[in-house]
Motif scaffolding. Structure first.
Motif, PDB file in Angstrom:
ATOM      1  N   PRO A 136       0.822  -1.215   0.000  1.00 27.89           N
ATOM      2  CA  PRO A 136       0.000   0.000   0.000  1.00 27.89           C
ATOM      3  C   PRO A 136       0.858   1.268   0.000  1.00 27.89           C
ATOM      4  CG  PRO A 136      -0.848  -1.547   1.608  1.00 27.89           C
ATOM      5  CD  PRO A 136       0.422  -2.127   1.106  1.00 27.89           C
ATOM      6  N   ARG A 137       1.933   1.210   0.763  1.00 28.07           N
ATOM      7  CA  ARG A 137       2.776   2.395   0.824  1.00 28.07           C
ATOM      8  C   ARG A 137       3.524   2.627  -0.492  1.00 28.07           C
ATOM      9  NH1 ARG A 137       7.652   3.863   5.072  1.00 28.07           N
ATOM     10  NH2 ARG A 137       8.069   5.885   4.149  1.00 28.07           N
ATOM     11  N   ILE A 138       4.032   1.574  -1.092  1.00 27.81           N
ATOM     12  CA  ILE A 138       4.735   1.703  -2.375  1.00 27.81           C
ATOM     13  C   ILE A 138       3.793   2.309  -3.413  1.00 27.81           C
ATOM     14  CG2 ILE A 138       5.927   0.463  -4.228  1.00 27.81           C
ATOM     15  CD1 ILE A 138       6.458  -1.773  -2.059  1.00 27.81           C
ATOM     16  N   LYS A 139       2.566   1.818  -3.438  1.00 27.48           N
ATOM     17  CA  LYS A 139       1.567   2.352  -4.373  1.00 27.48           C
ATOM     18  C   LYS A 139       1.371   3.849  -4.163  1.00 27.48           C
ATOM     19  CE  LYS A 139      -2.091  -0.280  -5.602  1.00 27.48           C
ATOM     20  NZ  LYS A 139      -3.191  -1.278  -5.570  1.00 27.48           N
ATOM     21  N   SER A 140       1.283   4.245  -2.918  1.00 29.53           N
ATOM     22  CA  SER A 140       1.058   5.665  -2.642  1.00 29.53           C
ATOM     23  C   SER A 140       2.281   6.501  -3.015  1.00 29.53           C
ATOM     24  CB  SER A 140       0.628   5.850  -1.184  1.00 29.53           C
ATOM     25  OG  SER A 140       1.596   6.547  -0.448  1.00 29.53           O
ATOM     26  N   ASN A 141       3.482   5.962  -2.806  1.00 28.78           N
ATOM     27  CA  ASN A 141       4.711   6.657  -3.229  1.00 28.78           C
ATOM     28  C   ASN A 141       4.699   6.914  -4.736  1.00 28.78           C
ATOM     29  OD1 ASN A 141       6.899   4.709  -1.023  1.00 28.78           O
ATOM     30  ND2 ASN A 141       5.747   6.561  -0.621  1.00 28.78           N
ATOM     31  N   LEU A 142       4.412   5.869  -5.501  1.00 28.03           N
ATOM     32  CA  LEU A 142       4.488   5.967  -6.962  1.00 28.03           C
ATOM     33  C   LEU A 142       3.400   6.895  -7.509  1.00 28.03           C
ATOM     34  CD1 LEU A 142       5.252   2.229  -7.792  1.00 28.03           C
ATOM     35  CD2 LEU A 142       6.855   4.143  -7.721  1.00 28.03           C
ATOM     36  N   LYS A 143       2.251   6.837  -6.884  1.00 25.61           N
ATOM     37  CA  LYS A 143       1.157   7.711  -7.290  1.00 25.61           C
ATOM     38  C   LYS A 143       1.539   9.174  -7.065  1.00 25.61           C
ATOM     39  CE  LYS A 143      -3.876   8.100  -6.690  1.00 25.61           C
ATOM     40  NZ  LYS A 143      -4.140   9.366  -5.982  1.00 25.61           N
ATOM     41  N   ALA A 144       2.096   9.440  -5.887  1.00 23.58           N
ATOM     42  CA  ALA A 144       2.472  10.810  -5.556  1.00 23.58           C
ATOM     43  C   ALA A 144       3.591  11.322  -6.465  1.00 23.58           C
ATOM     44  CB  ALA A 144       2.898  10.893  -4.093  1.00 23.58           C
ATOM     45  N   LEU A 145       4.568  10.469  -6.746  1.00 23.71           N
ATOM     46  CA  LEU A 145       5.672  10.881  -7.629  1.00 23.71           C
ATOM     47  C   LEU A 145       5.153  11.180  -9.035  1.00 23.71           C
ATOM     48  CD1 LEU A 145       8.517   8.360  -6.605  1.00 23.71           C
ATOM     49  CD2 LEU A 145       8.444  10.827  -6.151  1.00 23.71           C
ATOM     50  N   SER A 146       4.230  10.347  -9.518  1.00 25.84           N
ATOM     51  CA  SER A 146       3.672  10.553 -10.854  1.00 25.84           C
ATOM     52  C   SER A 146       2.859  11.845 -10.903  1.00 25.84           C
ATOM     53  CB  SER A 146       2.781   9.372 -11.258  1.00 25.84           C
ATOM     54  OG  SER A 146       3.533   8.182 -11.260  1.00 25.84           O
ATOM     55  N   GLU A 147       2.065  12.071  -9.870  1.00 26.05           N
ATOM     56  CA  GLU A 147       1.227  13.274  -9.849  1.00 26.05           C
ATOM     57  C   GLU A 147       2.073  14.535  -9.795  1.00 26.05           C
ATOM     58  OE1 GLU A 147      -2.747  11.338  -7.738  1.00 26.05           O
ATOM     59  OE2 GLU A 147      -1.410  12.608  -6.550  1.00 26.05           O
ATOM     60  N   ARG A 148       3.180  14.455  -9.094  1.00 25.62           N
ATOM     61  CA  ARG A 148       4.014  15.636  -8.952  1.00 25.62           C
ATOM     62  C   ARG A 148       4.915  15.873 -10.170  1.00 25.62           C
ATOM     63  NH1 ARG A 148       6.917  18.869  -9.764  1.00 25.62           N
ATOM     64  NH2 ARG A 148       8.237  20.185  -8.418  1.00 25.62           N
ATOM     65  N   PHE A 149       5.465  14.790 -10.734  1.00 28.32           N
ATOM     66  CA  PHE A 149       6.495  14.959 -11.765  1.00 28.32           C
ATOM     67  C   PHE A 149       6.102  14.449 -13.157  1.00 28.32           C
ATOM     68  CE2 PHE A 149       8.849  14.492  -7.705  1.00 28.32           C
ATOM     69  CZ  PHE A 149       9.531  15.704  -7.695  1.00 28.32           C
ATOM     70  N   GLY A 150       4.976  13.746 -13.263  1.00 25.34           N
ATOM     71  CA  GLY A 150       4.616  13.126 -14.542  1.00 25.34           C
ATOM     72  C   GLY A 150       3.647  13.957 -15.369  1.00 25.34           C
ATOM     73  N   ASN A 151       3.514  13.605 -16.627  1.00 29.40           N
ATOM     74  CA  ASN A 151       2.566  14.284 -17.511  1.00 29.40           C
ATOM     75  C   ASN A 151       1.169  13.689 -17.361  1.00 29.40           C
ATOM     76  OD1 ASN A 151       4.590  15.909 -18.637  1.00 29.40           O
ATOM     77  ND2 ASN A 151       5.167  14.241 -20.037  1.00 29.40           N
ATOM     78  N   LYS A 152       0.201  14.538 -17.661  1.00 26.36           N
ATOM     79  CA  LYS A 152      -1.179  14.087 -17.541  1.00 26.36           C
ATOM     80  C   LYS A 152      -1.538  13.146 -18.688  1.00 26.36           C
ATOM     81  CE  LYS A 152      -4.212  17.001 -15.803  1.00 26.36           C
ATOM     82  NZ  LYS A 152      -5.213  18.113 -15.682  1.00 26.36           N
ATOM     83  N   VAL A 153      -2.254  12.090 -18.348  1.00 27.91           N
ATOM     84  CA  VAL A 153      -2.811  11.182 -19.367  1.00 27.91           C
ATOM     85  C   VAL A 153      -4.261  10.924 -18.980  1.00 27.91           C
ATOM     86  CG1 VAL A 153      -0.685   9.996 -20.008  1.00 27.91           C
ATOM     87  CG2 VAL A 153      -1.963   9.200 -18.038  1.00 27.91           C
ATOM     88  N   SER A 154      -5.080  10.497 -19.937  1.00 26.88           N
ATOM     89  CA  SER A 154      -6.474  10.257 -19.559  1.00 26.88           C
ATOM     90  C   SER A 154      -7.080   9.089 -20.309  1.00 26.88           C
ATOM     91  CB  SER A 154      -7.310  11.519 -19.776  1.00 26.88           C
ATOM     92  OG  SER A 154      -7.320  11.848 -21.140  1.00 26.88           O
TER      93      SER A 154
END
Length: 285
Positions: free
Chosen positions: A114-132
């Motif tokens: 659960p924690r790893i998932k939250s880390n990766l989600k947060a990193l993507s939201e902060r540094f990644g491009n939007k996709v939909s």
DNA sequence: AGACAGGGGAGTG
DNA sequence: CACTCCCCTGTC
């Protein structure tokens, strides 16, 4: 949208065995982020349906072109591994993006899913491009060079792993990672271990889950306990010994043996007590 | 509520 | 090798 008939494939086992973290199950669909892809997929019996990516991507991503029966036959050495194979047949190894895989498993050290998932989600939201997809916004995994703010990495709740991620972002590039595929296993592993925060276990995960080294045998606390009980008379053995034994005993597809054993011992046994009963043949299904 | 381990790794002795 | 510390969330 696309549909494929599949053989020897179980979507759920493949996604839920802990090899990949950016997945979400909603109403029978799995929503998956993989590098810059965001797609959904579901399986009904021998057919999978997917939206957001093409057929070629799906076949490669889920290793559907690999001969799984042959691989499983190769590692099927005893009654313990056989039990795991019988139960989780259809579990395939995903071909992840090496960079995303590297950061994922740097995050995994002394952590939990659960924690790893939250880390990766947060990193993507902060540094990644939007996709939909289906009008839902989401974020791609940031490319190397873009995870460039230490405080924000820390804010992703990465803890002491933050500096490893920050350093890797500055020193690693996709090209070099992909070149590791051309090296022998041990050399590729040594190269990976030069990255701060990458030891034996993380290196083996990256080699196996993203770079195609099927002989890599990641030794975590679970597999350590299981292997010690089954193959070392429950004696304490170093991780290195377990790794060597795994490779020698199971052969060139040792990684698959690790993953099937891991899945079975984690999901179906859970406690060392049950493990012991299983070994003694006293555990009923 | 509070203690504790969690799919490790680096640094030290 | 054995030991400690690293950070802090989930979980019991």
């Amino acid at each position: 949208m696309g549909r494929i008939k599949v053989k020897d494939f179980n979507l759920e086992y493949t996604l839920e065995c802990g090899q990949i973290f950016r997945i979400n199950r909603v109403d029978g669909w799995y929503y998956i982020n993989a590098r810059d892809k965001f797609f959904k997929i579901c399986q009904v019996k021998n057919e999978i349906e997917f939206h957001g990516v093409d057929k070629e991507f799906i076949i490669h991503f889920f290793s559907l072109n690999e001969n799984l029966p042959k691989i499983l036959k190769g590692i099927n050495k005893d009654k313990y591994i056989k039990k795991s194979i019988d139960k989780y047949r259809g579990l395939r190894i995903i071909k992840q993006d090496p960079w995303e895989c590297l950061i994922s498993f740097i995050c995994s050290s002394a952590s939990n899913i659960p924690r790893i998932k939250s880390n990766l989600k947060a990193l993507s939201e902060r540094f990644g491009n939007k996709v939909s997809l289906d009008g839902v916004d989401n974020y791609a995994f940031p490319v190397p060079g873009n995870i460039n703010n230490y405080n924000d990495i820390l804010n992703a709740k990465t803890g002491f792993r933050a500096r490893y991620i920050f350093e890797a972002n500055n020193s690693v590039n996709i090209k070099d990672l992909n070149l590791l595929r051309t090296l022998p296993y041990k050399r590729a592993k040594n190269e990976l271990k030069k990255i701060n925060g990458v030891g034996d276990k993380v290196a083996d995960c990256v080699l196996f889950f993203s770079l195609g080294f099927n002989q890599a045998f990641p030794v975590d606390t679970w597999i350590k306990k299981t292997m010690q009980l089954l193959y070392f008379d429950n004696n304490t053995v170093s991780n290195e010994k377990i790794r060597e034994f795994g490779l020698e005993y199971f052969g060139i597809y040792a990684g698959y043996a690790q993953q099937y054993l891991f899945m079975f011992s984690r999901n179906d046994l859970g406690t060392s007590n049950k493990l012991q009963l299983w070994k003694n043949g006293m555990l009923e299904e």
